[in-house]
Write a protein that holds these residues in place. Sequence first.
Motif, PDB file in Angstrom:
ATOM      1  N   MET A   1       0.417  -1.413   0.034  1.00 57.34           N
ATOM      2  CA  MET A   1      -0.319  -0.096   0.412  1.00 57.34           C
ATOM      3  C   MET A   1       1.011   1.117  -0.023  1.00 57.34           C
ATOM      4  O   MET A   1       0.190   2.335   0.142  1.00 57.34           O
ATOM      5  CB  MET A   1      -0.662   0.114   1.225  1.00 57.34           C
ATOM      6  N   LEU A 171     -10.551   1.897  -7.456  1.00 55.59           N
ATOM      7  CA  LEU A 171      -9.608   2.353  -6.789  1.00 55.59           C
ATOM      8  C   LEU A 171      -8.509   3.115  -7.505  1.00 55.59           C
ATOM      9  O   LEU A 171      -7.247   3.424  -6.607  1.00 55.59           O
ATOM     10  CB  LEU A 171      -8.448   0.240  -6.046  1.00 55.59           C
ATOM     11  N   ASP A 200     -15.485  -6.524   0.967  1.00 56.21           N
ATOM     12  CA  ASP A 200     -14.542  -6.550   0.285  1.00 56.21           C
ATOM     13  C   ASP A 200     -13.381  -5.077   1.693  1.00 56.21           C
ATOM     14  O   ASP A 200     -14.259  -3.776   1.617  1.00 56.21           O
ATOM     15  CB  ASP A 200     -13.979  -6.203  -0.971  1.00 56.21           C
ATOM     16  N   ARG A 202     -10.515  -3.861   0.814  1.00 56.87           N
ATOM     17  CA  ARG A 202      -9.594  -2.888   0.205  1.00 56.87           C
ATOM     18  C   ARG A 202      -9.886  -1.247  -0.023  1.00 56.87           C
ATOM     19  O   ARG A 202      -8.887  -0.313   0.203  1.00 56.87           O
ATOM     20  CB  ARG A 202      -9.379  -4.005  -1.539  1.00 56.87           C
TER      21      ARG A 202
END
Length: 272
Positions: A1, A171, A200, A202
């Motif tokens: 990340m 994203l 999710d 993320r």
Amino acid sequence: MARTGVLLSIGAVCLVSGSLATGWWLGQRSAPRVSGAQASAERQIQLLQDRLTSGSASPSDQKQLLQLLLASGHHAEATLLLEQLADQEPERWQIRLLLAELKRNGNNRSAAERELRQILNRQPDRIEALQLLTLLQLEQGRGAEAQTQLKALMEKNSKPSPKPQVLPIGLLLADLQQQQGQQQQAAATYAKLAADFPRDPRPLLALALLKQEQGDSKGAQESMALARSRQPENKEPRLDRVAANWGLASLAAPKAPSPTASKTPEPAAPTP
């Protein structure tokens, strides 16, 4: 990340195992070798090229030739080989994606974009091509154009309800927004993705990173905790590692109590 260079890493995405891969030896420069090894590589290249010319080269031969050409710095010949393979097998988008990456590395961005457009004409939602195209557009000062393109794709795939491909596209959009200094818009994009894909983690993990970079440790902790709660039945050790790297010790997964632990609770240690 890690945020630094994230779009660049996005541009060199992994491809299908066993097929030509985007990351294969692009920009690689071989370490200095003895002249004998160089001569051996050149002889092997010539042998494989002769097979290709005669039509007797197998897919394995083509793959090996491409590897040798790139590793030896013969990028012009590698480009010609990829162009030939891409025209012969247009359904293999991985070849054209590698070709686009090679042309971008050669500073021929317009040619790289043409290759990517050919992929997207067949598969408009192919995220690997979108990632590299977004990078090319950003490098040319066309970030607004890239945003418009990604938002249109998200809208198209959100009716009547969000399809799975909306998540990676969203994203990518949020990352692009951050690269352009639009932190609030990026946070809003992550929040919408988190609402559209409630299972999710993320989007919430990305939002936690964004908040941490903005100095909002409390907000980062809250987002990280929500991300963890989305997978209660499947403990994700990577979340613990991310939290530790950020210094969010209070988000570390609680340890099981020792069987011999005293029933009298100890005073809690202060949280950093």
